[in-house]
Design a protein around this motif. Structure first.
Motif, mmCIF file in Angstrom:
data_model
loop_
_atom_site.group_PDB
_atom_site.id
_atom_site.type_symbol
_atom_site.label_atom_id
_atom_site.label_comp_id
_atom_site.label_asym_id
_atom_site.label_seq_id
_atom_site.Cartn_x
_atom_site.Cartn_y
_atom_site.Cartn_z
ATOM 1 N N ASP A 1 0.830 -1.220 0.000
ATOM 2 C CA ASP A 1 0.000 0.000 0.000
ATOM 3 C C ASP A 1 0.862 1.268 0.000
ATOM 4 O O ASP A 1 2.064 1.236 -0.248
ATOM 5 N N ALA B 1 2.095 3.214 2.235
ATOM 6 C CA ALA B 1 3.236 3.363 3.137
ATOM 7 C C ALA B 1 4.523 2.964 2.417
ATOM 8 O O ALA B 1 5.554 3.637 2.524
ATOM 9 N N GLN C 1 9.024 -2.913 0.236
ATOM 10 C CA GLN C 1 9.119 -1.721 1.082
ATOM 11 C C GLN C 1 10.582 -1.539 1.497
ATOM 12 O O GLN C 1 11.126 -2.370 2.235
ATOM 13 N N GLN D 1 7.110 3.715 9.568
ATOM 14 C CA GLN D 1 7.073 4.966 10.331
ATOM 15 C C GLN D 1 8.487 5.544 10.448
ATOM 16 O O GLN D 1 9.449 4.787 10.618
ATOM 17 N N LYS E 1 0.868 -6.913 6.818
ATOM 18 C CA LYS E 1 0.737 -5.517 6.377
ATOM 19 C C LYS E 1 0.834 -4.566 7.563
ATOM 20 O O LYS E 1 1.436 -3.488 7.457
ATOM 21 N N ASP F 1 3.432 -1.511 7.835
ATOM 22 C CA ASP F 1 3.019 -0.130 8.086
ATOM 23 C C ASP F 1 3.773 0.442 9.277
ATOM 24 O O ASP F 1 4.208 1.595 9.271
ATOM 25 N N TRP F 2 3.919 -0.380 10.306
ATOM 26 C CA TRP F 2 4.641 0.055 11.501
ATOM 27 C C TRP F 2 6.112 0.335 11.155
ATOM 28 O O TRP F 2 6.672 1.352 11.552
#
Lengths: 319, 436
Positions: free
Chosen positions: B133, B135, B157, B351, B343, B347-348
């Motif tokens: 996504d 992020a 990512q 950050q 996921k 996402d974490w």
């Protein structure tokens, strides 16, 4: 002499021809007699496993030799393209000649050394049992582990160069496994070291069957040591020679782990063999189709040499 | 006969053997199937709060991926992460086999591009990775979208920015009169160090990844500083390796370094241990290794300071250039049954405080906020100016079409060092591999 050997070899032949020896099966088969032990279907799990692991898996691998599969995802059938690429590529032909050099080199030297040791340890020496164990040890040890020890020995900062420097031959010190001229000979030394023990055991088994009387008779007739070896011992252990060389060649052609650990096929392909190339193509470079094609070529080469070799060392043409 | 009779008596006496003979393979088969199934079942049984993570390890130091995941478990007590570390040299093969078999971990560590076995693009093409996504999109390093996915979708990512240049033992460099500023003073210093039994570079000549990284470092100022889009031109067939003066100069520089005595004795046969030993003991001043290694070296060699440096360019060319790129990424297995948990973890990890923490754990640069990063005083102070001036690009082989090109370069450079190959032969082999 031949007469002495004949019954022995015939006795050895009999079970191989698959003839039932009277009294073992036929009489007891219909009834559950005391001789009955086991049923044919007990072998089914084993047969199924052998079939699935050896034949089905190999067959599927062989199929991928005709595709452009990368190891993941979809693929296209490309016919003989992978094989054409192999025979057009000079590095792959270099790997083929390295493979043959290492296989035949290790068989020749390993068998000569094995035979000499077997003859030496056959009867006279008191310490022969300990020595046999020591010479056989390399066969039992993990080829990967011993290859790393050899790698350390041949390292630039390793014991071999330290020894050379100590005896005043420091100018001969070199990175043995990374020297384009010496690397393949260094690998050959390791392969011979590891195959000698195996050849020795086979030759010792062969030598155990050579009757002392015949040798004594030859000695009384005036044959010297070499003549006794050449005309009495060697013909008697011919089957052992056939076995040792055939197994040696098959093993030598497909040898993988010591080379991978010692040089990884380097420097710049100087010790690359078909087996290391198969691994690199199929797994490191994601060219599974090409790797499978190479593996088929390797299998064909092993088959050809194994058959040729069997023909050449067949125990007696009249058999 | 004798042995048959013996068998029979035994058989009569211990008829349990019959059962045993059948039981052993049966039990073995059960154990084997049990083993292979266990990975899948454990990852799916715990619902969305449980997932597994695969990463590569190459030494005994705890992997930064594991440290990050453990931090996640600490702050999220209801989450359980199963770690599947793999040795670095077999990681690519294991990952591909597991993805193909459908039993890979839920989260796997991948690399951008298509140059290695763990590269994102071929895995996406085979349908093994799940699109990520926003992020993940926000963490994309500039200009690298095409190596993290296709059709506007992102499949990896980025975790950190890795500099690929030189890691130097600053204490040893100071003792040798300071690190050379340009290529000609570098050759002078090589000769001076050689005469004192030391070397400017420690090279793992028998380890192709290291010889390849050296060649790319030499190409940084000679090829990519002048033409950062060189790979695009090669892909469009506007140029070739063999037809590139820059690449020719880079590989000829290998010979120059060898003749000037820049490598340690026996470098052609050296492994990675030669680099760690040489740099930690200070007998070699620097090595061509990924920048995060400075931290591990510094902890191993107590008294010495380590830093990251660009490879010195030709005097007056102003062509100093480094490779800085996200070389590793988190991806989600498309066949995963725990995608929601996976996921949430990604996402974490995206950050800013987590990307910063991850970079610190590994000794790398953070994937976000590089423009505000304080380079002064740290291990990266020598490359800070280049990064701020934009004189950096991604590691070239990330953009190459397959791993055979890099293999041709790496083994070819080994051949240049041993005198088996000429720079032209190596470049031609790279072109041939590109067209595969």
């Amino acid at each position: 002499m031949t007469a002495t050997m004949q019954p022995k070899s015939e006795a050895a032949e009999a079970p191989r021809r698959g003839k039932r020896t009277p009294g073992t099966g036929e009489n007891t088969r219909p009834r559950r007699g005391p001789m009955q032990f086991g049923h044919w279907w007990w072998a089914l799990p084993g047969i199924a496993l052998v079939f699935a692991i050896h034949y089905v898996a190999t067959g599927i691998g062989g199929f991928f030799a005709f595709t452009n599969w990368t190891g993941i995802g979809s693929f296209k059938i490309t016919g003989w393209a992978n094989f054409e690429a192999i025979f057009k590529d000079p590095t792959k032909l270099g790997a083929l000649s390295n493979t043959l050099f290492l296989a035949f080199g290790s068989v020749l030297l390993g068998n000569i050394a094995g035979l000499v040791i077997a003859l030496g340890l056959n009867r006279v020496l008191k310490t022969r049992y300990i020595l046999r164990t020591l010479f056989f040890m390399p066969v039992v040890l993990s080829p990967l582990a011993t290859a790393y020890i050899w790698k350390y020995i041949f390292d630039f900062d390793g014991p071999l160069n330290a020894f050379l420097t100590a005896i005043g031959a420091g100018d001969q010190a070199k990175p043995w496994l990374a020297d384009p001229q010496w690397a393949i000979w260094t690998v050959l030394v390791v392969l011979v070291w590891s195959s000698t023990g195996f050849a020795m055991v086979i030759f010792m088994a062969g030598l155990a069957g050579v009757p002392v009387e015949v040798e004594e008779a030859a000695a009384i007739d005036g044959a010297n040591l070499w003549q006794r070896f050449r005309n009495v011992t060697l013909p008697a252990i011919r089957p052992a020679v056939a076995i040792a060389t055939t197994l040696g060649i098959v093993q030598g052609l497909r040898v993988f782990d010591p080379i991978m650990a010692l040089t990884g096929g380097g420097p710049a392909g100087a010790t690359e063999t078909l087996a290391t190339l198969v691994y690199k193509q199929a797994f490191a470079l994601g060219n599974f189709g090409g790797g499978a094609a190479l593996a088929l070529v390797l299998a064909a080469i092993i088959l050809i040499f194994a058959v040729l070799q069997q023909r050449l060392t067949r125990s007696n043409p009249e058999d | 006969m004798k042995s048959e009779r013996l068998d029979m008596t035994q058989h009569r006496r211990y008829s349990g053997l019959k059962v045993g003979a059948l039981a052993v393979p049966t039990v073995a088969a059960l154990i084997l199937t049990g083993c292979s199934a266990s990975t899948g079942s454990s990852s799916s049984s715990g619902g969305s709060q449980e997932f597994s993570l695969s990463f590569a390890t190459s030494n005994t130091i705890e992997s930064p991926f594991q440290v990050l995941a453990e931090n996640y478990m600490k702050s999220h007590p209801n989450v359980k992460i199963t770690f599947n570390p793999q040795p670095n040299d077999s990681y690519d093969q294991t990952l591909r086999t597991q993805l193909q078999a459908g039993n890979a971990s839920d989260v796997v560590v991948t690399s951008p591009g298509s140059g290695t076995g763990r590269s994102i693009l071929p895995l996406v093409q085979a349908g093994f990775l799940e699109p990520l996504d926003d992020a993940a999109k926000q963490l994309l390093p500039e200009g690298s979208a095409s190596t993290f996915g296709s059709d506007g979708k992102v499949y990896g990512q980025a975790t950190e920015i890795t500099i690929s240049a030189l890691v130097s033992n600053e204490t040893a460099a100071d003792a040798a009169g300071g690190f050379p500023a340009d290529f000609s003073s570098l050759q002078q210093q090589c000769k001076a160090l050689e005469s004192s039994g030391k070397s400017l570079f420690a090279l793992a000549g028998s380890a192709p990844p290291n010889t390849g990284l050296m060649a790319m470092s030499l190409a940084a100022s000679r090829v990519y500083a002048e033409d950062p889009k060189w790979n695009d031109k090669r892909a469009a067939k506007e140029t070739t390796f063999a037809g590139s003066d820059g690449w020719k100069a880079a590989l000829e520089a290998v010979n120059t370094l060898k003749d000037a005595g820049c490598f340690q004795k026996g470098a052609a046969g050296g492994g990675f241990d030669a680099i760690t030993k040489g740099l930690a003991s200070g007998t070699s001043v620097s090595g061509f290794i990924p920048a995060p290694s400075w931290k591990q070296l510094q902890s191993a060699a107590g008294g010495s300071q380590f830093a990251v440096r660009p490879f010195p360019a030709e005097q007056g060319s102003g062509n100093s250039y480094v490779f800085a790129s996200a070389n590793y990424a988190f991806s989600i297995n498309a066949a995963s049954k725990n995608k929601d948990a996976a996921k949430a973890f990604l996402d974490w990890a995206a950050q800013p405080e987590q990307t910063k923490a991850f970079a610190e754990i590994d000794g790398a640069l953070p994937v976000s906020g590089l423009d505000k990063y304080d380079f002064d005083g740290g291990a990266y102070k020598n490359v800070g100016v280049l990064i701020k001036d934009g004189k950096y690009g991604p590691l070239p082989n990330i953009q190459w079409p397959n791993s055979a090109v890099y293999d041709a370069l790496a083994t070819g450079v080994q051949g240049i060092i041993t005198g088996q190959k000429s720079p032209d032969q190596v470049l031609q082999a790279m072109d041939a591999a590109w067209e595969q």
